[in-house]
Design an enzyme around this catalytic site. Structure first.
Site, PDB file in Angstrom:
ATOM      1  N   GLU A 137       0.901  -1.152   0.000  1.00  0.00           N
ATOM      2  CA  GLU A 137       0.000   0.000   0.000  1.00  0.00           C
ATOM      3  C   GLU A 137       0.932   1.192   0.000  1.00  0.00           C
ATOM      4  O   GLU A 137       1.291   1.736   1.036  1.00  0.00           O
ATOM      5  CB  GLU A 137      -0.905  -0.029   1.245  1.00  0.00           C
ATOM      6  CG  GLU A 137      -2.112   0.893   1.129  1.00  0.00           C
ATOM      7  CD  GLU A 137      -1.893   2.246   1.763  1.00  0.00           C
ATOM      8  OE1 GLU A 137      -1.425   3.161   1.028  1.00  0.00           O
ATOM      9  OE2 GLU A 137      -2.165   2.413   2.954  1.00  0.00           O
TER      10      GLU A 137
ATOM     11  N   CYS B 249      -1.572   9.295   2.979  1.00  0.00           N
ATOM     12  CA  CYS B 249      -1.375   8.706   1.657  1.00  0.00           C
ATOM     13  C   CYS B 249      -2.601   8.914   0.780  1.00  0.00           C
ATOM     14  O   CYS B 249      -2.539   8.745  -0.437  1.00  0.00           O
ATOM     15  CB  CYS B 249      -1.029   7.228   1.774  1.00  0.00           C
ATOM     16  SG  CYS B 249      -2.176   6.281   2.781  1.00  0.00           S
TER      17      CYS B 249
END
Length: 554
Positions: free
Chosen positions: A300, A335
């Site tokens: 990720e 993020c």
């Protein structure tokens, strides 16, 4: 940062009896206000630094090497982390090697542990629901990854709701199997979710509680033994959370917890050879690990996350507020933060930009609605802005200046919320595209606009991006939504008037798409994808047909 040498060690911290879990904290004989805690948040300072330890083979340990961290708000040394160097990795390698490939439990081995982790989740969730505990972790997060109280509390809340979701029988439901009839009587094939066994988890600084807890528990639910490494800047949060989990009944030997630099962790991974590693962090490190670990990895990684405003202009105040939250909450250190905003030309007639400017100006260091940037210096961010302003037609919309009147140490960044406009045609040019789409992990975004017939150019810009984490299509025009969604790939995409890029709760998948290495977080589907593999067992008991004879060779 200074490295202090010391020699200390502490013994294993014995879990409290489960029966005492729900007793009043006031009755605890702990010297700390919470029975599992080893620190008092408000007392952490240069004169009384906190310590972060390692956990291996069921015991809390220190190290000869202490890494001293400075307070990101005032530069005062305030946390000492016992970091493992390359000479000290062997106990962690040995610990992982003791876990077989078939895991600590699976559908055929020790299935009682599925129930155990349902109970652990329920008890840990109950602890986090108590105001004193949730406040402890919220304030601890604020000390090491400064963000507003509400943003820090959201981590605690999402973590608690996740644990509630996997209480009771929900852990064993993750291992649900299926059967398919065979070719003859006595034959059936069954599909099972199988653990990897020894695994590793590497998580970043920006969500010190939520990301490591959700991935750690997912790994444990499926029967793996994890080695957890959190960025040392914030690892005190998981040090304390591990102690809470032990207090809630987690066997101390089930998880190892290490503090180290990246080089040491890379060496440890190569020696320990975990069957799977979950990495959340930068794309550069992710790609290196993918090669080093021969593809046994789930990622990720970074996200240059986009938002598109469709042709239907409405609810300007709300859209402006969501844009402000997406770009600048947590000082842009998510993020999922809004990295670029594509505005339909109809929005140019609105007051959207001026409203975003006003909202950005409300953010203050005093309440941590804007704060230190932990991976970029102020100078590096200003240099990036200046390069963008050299692009023809680009302009500074707001921000672009350092924060004032602060004591943030120069190793960290301090920038006012910033937006730079870049024309779409210039953005798409090969000589500009890489610069414009460079992720700045701070309070910064690109804004551009497009005409009605330029949507294909916007979609081309999306196609050229290499990270496909979150996205938002802000429109209630169903045909516009279908066009954009059908020609994009981001794994977590919000669509509709209230679409956002950040603020993922525990009830939906969060993760990238378009990459076979992509990892998810939060949901049963994410846990099963990341932390288990498929195993097929074909039962074939017979009976044989009557008068069966050996057939000719084939």
């Amino acid at each position: 940062m200074n490295r202090l040498l010391a020699c200390r060690s502490i013994g294993a911290r014995a879990p409290h009896a489960a029966l005492s879990l729900f007793s009043s904290f006031n009755l605890s004989r702990s010297v700390h206000s919470l029975p599992f805690a080893t620190v008092e948040v408000e007392e952490i300072s240069g004169s009384k630094p906190a310590e972060v330890h390692n956990l291996v083979q069921g015991k809390w340990t220190t190290s000869p090497c202490w890494n001293t961290l400075v307070d990101p708000l005032n530069g005062e040394p305030f946390i000492k982390v016992a970091e493992i160097d390359e000479k000290g990795t062997q106990p962690f390698v040995e610990s992982l090697s003791k876990c077989p490939k078939h895991g600590l439990h699976n559908p055929f081995k020790d299935p009682e542990r599925y129930l155990l982790f349902g109970d652990i989740s329920a008890k840990a969730a109950h602890l986090l629901s108590q105001p004193k505990v949730s406040d402890f972790f919220t304030r601890l997060i604020q000390r090491v990854s400064p963000k507003s109280y509400q943003q820090a509390y959201a981590e605690v809340y999402v973590t608690r709701k996740f644990l509630e979701n996997f209480s009771g029988d929900q852990v064993r439901f993750l291992a649900r199997s299926f059967g398919v009839p065979g070719n003859h009587l006595g034959q059936q094939s069954h599909g099972f979710r199988w653990p990897y066994g020894p695994v590793a988890i590497i998580t970043p600084f920006n969500f010190p509680l939520e990301i490591p807890v959700l991935q750690l528990m997912g790994a444990l639910y499926m029967g793996n033994k994890p080695l957890l490494k959190v960025d040392s800047k914030v690892s005190i949060v998981m040090d304390q959370m591990m102690r809470l989990l032990h207090y809630a009944g987690l066997p101390a030997e089930d998880v190892d917890f290490i503090n180290s630099d990246g080089k040491t962790m890379n060496k440890l991974l190569l020696e320990a050879n975990p069957r799977m590693t979950l990495f959340t962090g930068s794309s550069r490190v992710a790609d290196k690990l993918a090669v080093d670990l021969k593809g046994r990895i789930k990622l990720e990684d970074a996200g240059f996350d986009w938002k598109i405003l469709g042709p239907d202009v409405q609810e300007e105040d709300y859209v402006a507020w969501v844009c402000d939250q997406d770009a600048y909450a947590c000082s842009g250190q998510k993020c999922s933060a809004q990295s670029i905003l594509f505005m339909h030309e109809n929005w140019n007639q609105s007051k959207l930009i001026s409203k975003m400017r006003e909202l950005a100006a409300r953010r203050k260091l005093e309440d941590l609605t804007i704060g230190p940037v932990l991976t970029f210096t102020t100078g590096a961010m200003l240099e990036h802005i200046n390069k963008l302003l050299l692009i023809p037609g680009s302009k500074l919309l707001f921000g672009g200046e350092p924060l004032e009147n602060h004591s943030i140490p120069p190793i960290y960044g301090a920038l006012k919320p910033t937006a730079v406009y870049v024309p779409l045609e210039e953005l798409l040019k090969d000589e500009n595209y890489e610069l414009v789409t460079t992720e700045i992990f701070g309070p910064f975004q690109i804004i551009t606009d497009y005409k009605k017939d330029q949507l294909p150019l916007v979609l081309d810009a999306l196609e050229k991006m290499h990270a496909h984490l979150t996205a938002a299509v802000v429109s209630n025009d169903i045909h516009f939504l279908q066009e954009v969604i059908g020609k994009s790939v981001n794994g977590t995409t919000y669509a509709g008037l209230r679409a956002r890029t950040t603020g993922a709760p525990q009830n939906h998948w969060f993760g990238p798409a378009g990459d076979p290495r992509g990892a998810g977080i939060g949901t049963p589907e994410a846990i099963k994808l990341v932390w288990s593999c498929h195993r097929e067992i074909i039962y074939d008991f017979g009976p044989l047909p009557k008068q069966w004879e050996i057939p000719p060779s084939t």
